[in-house]
Design a protein around this motif. Structure first.
Motif, PDB file in Angstrom:
ATOM      1  N   SER A  27      41.224  48.251  91.632  1.00 19.87           N
ATOM      2  CA  SER A  27      41.788  47.403  90.563  1.00 19.87           C
ATOM      3  C   SER A  27      40.865  47.385  89.345  1.00 19.87           C
ATOM      4  CB  SER A  27      42.004  45.990  91.092  1.00 19.87           C
ATOM      5  OG  SER A  27      42.888  45.997  92.196  1.00 19.87           O
ATOM      6  N   ILE A  28      40.766  48.533  88.717  1.00 17.12           N
ATOM      7  CA  ILE A  28      39.835  48.690  87.591  1.00 17.12           C
ATOM      8  C   ILE A  28      40.191  47.744  86.453  1.00 17.12           C
ATOM      9  CG2 ILE A  28      39.045  50.313  85.838  1.00 17.12           C
ATOM     10  CD1 ILE A  28      39.421  52.556  87.874  1.00 17.12           C
ATOM     11  N   PHE A  29      41.483  47.428  86.291  1.00 18.32           N
ATOM     12  CA  PHE A  29      41.927  46.600  85.175  1.00 18.32           C
ATOM     13  C   PHE A  29      41.381  45.184  85.257  1.00 18.32           C
ATOM     14  CE2 PHE A  29      44.981  44.074  87.565  1.00 18.32           C
ATOM     15  CZ  PHE A  29      45.271  44.888  88.644  1.00 18.32           C
ATOM     16  N   THR A  30      40.878  44.779  86.403  1.00 19.17           N
ATOM     17  CA  THR A  30      40.350  43.419  86.568  1.00 19.17           C
ATOM     18  C   THR A  30      38.876  43.301  86.196  1.00 19.17           C
ATOM     19  OG1 THR A  30      39.643  43.747  88.870  1.00 19.17           O
ATOM     20  CG2 THR A  30      41.933  43.063  88.510  1.00 19.17           C
ATOM     21  N   ILE A  31      38.252  44.416  85.862  1.00 20.74           N
ATOM     22  CA  ILE A  31      36.809  44.419  85.616  1.00 20.74           C
ATOM     23  C   ILE A  31      36.472  43.980  84.198  1.00 20.74           C
ATOM     24  CG2 ILE A  31      34.737  45.855  85.477  1.00 20.74           C
ATOM     25  CD1 ILE A  31      35.950  47.620  87.660  1.00 20.74           C
ATOM     26  N   ASN A  32      35.501  43.061  84.087  1.00 25.42           N
ATOM     27  CA  ASN A  32      35.015  42.605  82.787  1.00 25.42           C
ATOM     28  C   ASN A  32      33.698  43.274  82.398  1.00 25.42           C
ATOM     29  OD1 ASN A  32      37.129  40.733  82.425  1.00 25.42           O
ATOM     30  ND2 ASN A  32      36.061  39.244  83.709  1.00 25.42           N
ATOM     31  N   ALA A  76      42.826  57.405  85.999  1.00 20.71           N
ATOM     32  CA  ALA A  76      42.706  56.265  86.910  1.00 20.71           C
ATOM     33  C   ALA A  76      41.298  56.061  87.425  1.00 20.71           C
ATOM     34  CB  ALA A  76      43.649  56.459  88.098  1.00 20.71           C
ATOM     35  N   GLU A  77      40.359  56.924  87.030  1.00 24.03           N
ATOM     36  CA  GLU A  77      38.999  56.793  87.529  1.00 24.03           C
ATOM     37  C   GLU A  77      38.028  56.479  86.414  1.00 24.03           C
ATOM     38  OE1 GLU A  77      39.139  59.745  91.431  1.00 24.03           O
ATOM     39  OE2 GLU A  77      37.670  60.022  89.829  1.00 24.03           O
ATOM     40  N   ASN A  78      37.130  55.578  86.737  1.00 24.99           N
ATOM     41  CA  ASN A  78      36.019  55.290  85.833  1.00 24.99           C
ATOM     42  C   ASN A  78      34.732  55.689  86.521  1.00 24.99           C
ATOM     43  OD1 ASN A  78      37.878  54.118  84.165  1.00 24.99           O
ATOM     44  ND2 ASN A  78      36.840  52.153  84.010  1.00 24.99           N
ATOM     45  N   THR A  79      33.773  56.116  85.738  1.00 26.81           N
ATOM     46  CA  THR A  79      32.447  56.400  86.264  1.00 26.81           C
ATOM     47  C   THR A  79      31.429  55.706  85.377  1.00 26.81           C
ATOM     48  OG1 THR A  79      33.178  58.573  87.023  1.00 26.81           O
ATOM     49  CG2 THR A  79      30.814  58.165  86.965  1.00 26.81           C
ATOM     50  N   GLY A 101      34.455  40.769  87.649  1.00 27.88           N
ATOM     51  CA  GLY A 101      35.828  40.779  87.190  1.00 27.88           C
ATOM     52  C   GLY A 101      36.487  39.415  87.188  1.00 27.88           C
ATOM     53  N   TRP A 102      37.814  39.429  87.154  1.00 25.82           N
ATOM     54  CA  TRP A 102      38.603  38.202  87.095  1.00 25.82           C
ATOM     55  C   TRP A 102      38.241  37.264  88.241  1.00 25.82           C
ATOM     56  CZ3 TRP A 102      44.155  40.643  86.316  1.00 25.82           C
ATOM     57  CH2 TRP A 102      44.159  41.331  85.090  1.00 25.82           C
ATOM     58  N   TYR A 107      31.817  42.947  93.075  1.00 21.24           N
ATOM     59  CA  TYR A 107      31.815  43.994  94.081  1.00 21.24           C
ATOM     60  C   TYR A 107      30.540  44.812  93.909  1.00 21.24           C
ATOM     61  CZ  TYR A 107      36.729  42.887  94.811  1.00 21.24           C
ATOM     62  OH  TYR A 107      37.899  42.237  95.095  1.00 21.24           O
ATOM     63  N   TRP A 108      30.020  45.266  95.054  1.00 18.62           N
ATOM     64  CA  TRP A 108      28.775  46.033  95.060  1.00 18.62           C
ATOM     65  C   TRP A 108      28.988  47.369  95.783  1.00 18.62           C
ATOM     66  CZ3 TRP A 108      24.194  44.407  92.823  1.00 18.62           C
ATOM     67  CH2 TRP A 108      24.116  43.064  92.455  1.00 18.62           C
TER      68      TRP A 108
END
Length: 118
Positions: A27-32, A76-79, A101-102, A107-108
């Motif tokens: 759920s990359i879209f939830t990351i701040n 869809a991938e972030n690095t 994130g939200w 997460y680690w």
């Protein structure tokens, strides 16, 4: 949920360079914000570098001018990368990738070992 997998650690001589990678999925879209932390045995985990989705960065004083955090987005991938230069023996640690994130969800990753030694 967010999954984080670090890679790129290893043995490097003092003064050398290394690039750590953190593959981010889920759920990359939830990351701040994304960050790199490090921890030596018996010590607290400490912030090395962080970057928000807005582009703001923060670095530990001990790595300013030597380390750079960057983010690559490809479909869809972030690095998340940590470019480390002028490495010192005191940079030897296990390095962890973290997402914020939200709902204050964190997460680690499992970490990657960096050893700076001649």
């Amino acid at each position: 949920q967010v999954q984080l997998v670090e890679s790129g650690g290893g043995l490097v001589q003092p003064g050398g360079s290394l690039r750590l990678s953190c593959a981010v999925s889920g759920s990359i879209f939830t990351i701040n914000a994304m960050g790199w932390y490090r921890q030596a045995p018996g010590k607290q985990r400490e912030l090395v570098a962080a970057k928000t989705v807005g582009g703001s960065t923060d670095y530990a004083d001990s790595v300013k001018g030597r380390f750079t955090i960057s983010v690559s987005r490809d479909n869809a991938e972030n690095t998340v990368y940590l470019h480390m230069t002028s490495l010192k023996p005191e940079d030897t640690d296990v390095y962890f990738c973290k997402s914020d994130g939200w709902g204050s969800m964190e997460y680690w990753g499992k970490g990657t070992l960096v050893t700076v030694s001649s």
